[in-house]
Write a protein that holds these residues in place. Structure first.
Motif, PDB file in Angstrom:
ATOM      1  N   UNK A 130      -4.762  34.979  36.951  1.00 22.58           N
ATOM      2  CA  UNK A 130      -4.757  33.527  37.101  1.00 22.58           C
ATOM      3  C   UNK A 130      -4.891  32.865  35.736  1.00 22.58           C
ATOM      4  N   UNK A 131      -4.684  31.550  35.665  1.00 23.15           N
ATOM      5  CA  UNK A 131      -4.802  30.863  34.374  1.00 23.15           C
ATOM      6  C   UNK A 131      -6.137  31.113  33.671  1.00 23.15           C
ATOM      7  N   UNK A 132      -7.225  31.213  34.431  1.00 20.08           N
ATOM      8  CA  UNK A 132      -8.546  31.440  33.834  1.00 20.08           C
ATOM      9  C   UNK A 132      -9.164  32.758  34.265  1.00 20.08           C
ATOM     10  N   UNK A 133      -8.343  33.654  34.751  1.00 22.85           N
ATOM     11  CA  UNK A 133      -8.822  34.977  35.166  1.00 22.85           C
ATOM     12  C   UNK A 133      -7.789  36.004  34.727  1.00 22.85           C
ATOM     13  N   UNK A 134      -7.872  36.391  33.437  1.00 22.64           N
ATOM     14  CA  UNK A 134      -6.967  37.388  32.901  1.00 22.64           C
ATOM     15  C   UNK A 134      -7.698  38.713  32.769  1.00 22.64           C
ATOM     16  N   UNK A 135      -8.303  38.951  31.598  1.00 24.90           N
ATOM     17  CA  UNK A 135      -9.106  40.162  31.430  1.00 24.90           C
ATOM     18  C   UNK A 135     -10.303  40.146  32.382  1.00 24.90           C
ATOM     19  N   UNK A 136     -10.894  38.959  32.583  1.00 27.50           N
ATOM     20  CA  UNK A 136     -12.003  38.800  33.537  1.00 27.50           C
ATOM     21  C   UNK A 136     -11.410  38.470  34.901  1.00 27.50           C
ATOM     22  N   UNK A 137     -10.656  39.437  35.424  1.00 28.98           N
ATOM     23  CA  UNK A 137      -9.777  39.146  36.552  1.00 28.98           C
ATOM     24  C   UNK A 137     -10.542  38.820  37.833  1.00 28.98           C
ATOM     25  N   UNK A 138     -11.770  39.319  37.976  1.00 28.98           N
ATOM     26  CA  UNK A 138     -12.471  39.087  39.233  1.00 28.98           C
ATOM     27  C   UNK A 138     -13.258  37.776  39.247  1.00 28.98           C
ATOM     28  N   UNK A 139     -13.014  36.949  38.241  1.00 27.16           N
ATOM     29  CA  UNK A 139     -13.529  35.578  38.287  1.00 27.16           C
ATOM     30  C   UNK A 139     -12.477  34.645  38.873  1.00 27.16           C
ATOM     31  N   UNK A 157      -1.439  31.692  40.700  1.00 28.56           N
ATOM     32  CA  UNK A 157      -1.391  32.968  39.994  1.00 28.56           C
ATOM     33  C   UNK A 157      -0.453  32.844  38.791  1.00 28.56           C
ATOM     34  N   UNK A 158      -0.742  33.616  37.750  1.00 34.54           N
ATOM     35  CA  UNK A 158       0.003  33.502  36.497  1.00 34.54           C
ATOM     36  C   UNK A 158       0.414  34.896  36.007  1.00 34.54           C
ATOM     37  N   UNK A 159       1.465  34.932  35.190  1.00 35.95           N
ATOM     38  CA  UNK A 159       1.961  36.184  34.605  1.00 35.95           C
ATOM     39  C   UNK A 159       2.343  37.202  35.682  1.00 35.95           C
ATOM     40  N   UNK A 160       2.959  36.736  36.738  1.00 38.14           N
ATOM     41  CA  UNK A 160       3.335  37.629  37.836  1.00 38.14           C
ATOM     42  C   UNK A 160       4.759  38.138  37.608  1.00 38.14           C
ATOM     43  N   UNK A 161       4.885  39.449  37.458  1.00 42.02           N
ATOM     44  CA  UNK A 161       6.201  40.049  37.274  1.00 42.02           C
ATOM     45  C   UNK A 161       7.064  39.817  38.505  1.00 42.02           C
ATOM     46  N   UNK A 162       8.234  39.233  38.311  1.00 38.84           N
ATOM     47  CA  UNK A 162       9.228  38.940  39.357  1.00 38.84           C
ATOM     48  C   UNK A 162       8.834  37.782  40.274  1.00 38.84           C
TER      49      UNK A 162
END
Length: 382
Positions: A130-139, A157-162
């Protein structure tokens, strides 16, 4: 661990290479320049059996391959196919969507979705970041509110392949932020669902032939029968899929590294300066030696992870080691290949610079190199 291959496995590897070289490399420079995804090649892969290779015959139409053979096949695909974006898209669907559906889905969910995914009729995506949940994905902030007959999803959701071209999304949302990672729950959401929308294709440095983008949920109703597994199981699901994703996607990168090395050796033999092939100069030959060393050591890590997964054993540490090492090796060897090719390596027509651009994405997606180091350190008790 016995990493020898049978004659049947090696023959299958060669068939995959020949298929890819014959069918998947047309107009590569043009497609990369315009960021064009090839539906035609996606469907050709499905007809060959790529998307269904590890799925039960009831859904794929052919007997499932074992994990080791499938890793060898994806390595072969990376070797034969110059379209690193296509191989990323295939791996993303196969090992973060299909594998979870096959392992944890209901019979109804499997029957509805797996045949269409295996036949190349649909594209499935893994919607976690997500925009504010990248490496800290479970936030993550995407919320699933329980309602009559199902759940109401809100978030993005962000950076979703396809994402811009998907038909089905495996979406991770929290049912209760106070539960942290134990509130994360997985849902199967079709593109046609009311309140589901996608953003435009995001232009990027490399991997241009596979579209990246965002998914938005605005009061998007998901029936209870489309929840994947029990509430709160999303955390364990995502961890399971990451081990497969890192293994198989990196197998394709390994195949690309082998093709890259062979092309570089050929160039170093043919290109002459000062009356001799440039490969005779120690500064060039040392770079080639480094490329070979990275390739072979990365291959051992890859096969070990595949060996563990085939036996149903956890491989979080080994997958993190593999992800860190192979993705960094791909970048280093890509840079060496450009340097050895010199000015020609900087030109688009040679394809050398494209592999380098594509490689850089590998140190970010599916967990950055820094995150892999954190996982490794924690596994060692630090």
């Amino acid at each position: 661990m016995d990493f020898s291959w049978s004659d049947e496995q090696l023959a299958f590897k060669n068939r995959v290479i020949q298929f890819a070289q014959k069918n998947l490399n047309g107009d590569m420079v043009e497609r990369d320049y315009h960021g064009k995804f090839s539906w035609e090649n996606w469907k050709k892969c499905a007809e060959f059996g790529i998307q269904g290779m590890c799925m039960p015959e009831d859904y794929s139409g052919s007997p499932a391959l074992d994990i080791m053979t499938a890793v060898l096949a994806m390595e072969a695909l990376g070797y034969g196919c110059e379209d690193n974006g296509l191989t990323l898209g295939l791996n993303a669907q196969m090992w973060t969507v299909q594998i979870l559906l096959q392992q944890f889905g209901t019979d109804d969910q499997k029957q509805r979705y797996l045949p269409r995914l295996c036949r190349g009729e649909w594209i499935g995506v893994h919607a976690l970041s997500e925009p504010n949940a990248g490496s800290d994905v479970y936030s993550l902030k995407t919320h699933a509110q329980k309602c009559d007959g199902g759940y109401m999803l809100n978030g993005s959701k962000k950076f979703v392949t396809c994402a811009p071209i998907c038909d089905l999304a495996l979406v991770f949302a929290t049912i209760d932020p106070s539960l942290g990672k134990w509130g994360v729950t997985a849902f199967l959401v079709e593109r046609t669902a009311a309140g589901f929308s996608t953003g435009p294709v995001k232009e990027k440095m490399g991997l241009r032939t596979v579209p990246f983008g965002e998914i938005f949920f605005e009061d998007c109703f998901v029936p209870e029968e489309d929840r994947l597994g029990p509430e709160g199981a999303g955390f364990s699901f995502s961890h399971s899929s990451l081990e497969y994703d890192r293994c198989f996607n990196l197998a394709s990168e390994l195949g690309t590294m082998e093709r890259q090395l062979e092309k570089t050796v050929e160039y170093a033999k043919a290109r002459e300066q000062y009356g001799q092939p440039i490969g005779k100069f120690q500064s060039v030959s040392n770079r080639v030696a480094d490329m070979k060393l990275r390739l072979e050591t990365a291959r051992l890590l890859l096969y070990k992870v595949a060996w563990l997964k085939e036996r149903g054993q956890p491989a979080m540490l080994e997958a993190a080691l593999l992800k860190l090492y192979l993705s960094e090796c791909f970048v280093a060897s890509g840079l060496d290949a450009v340097r050895i090719h010199g000015g020609n390596g900087y030109l688009t027509e040679y394809g050398v610079e494209r592999d380098l651009r594509d490689a850089i994405g590998g140190v970010i997606y599916a967990g950055t190199s820094d995150i892999q180091r954190n996982i490794i350190a924690r596994s060692l008790g630090l």
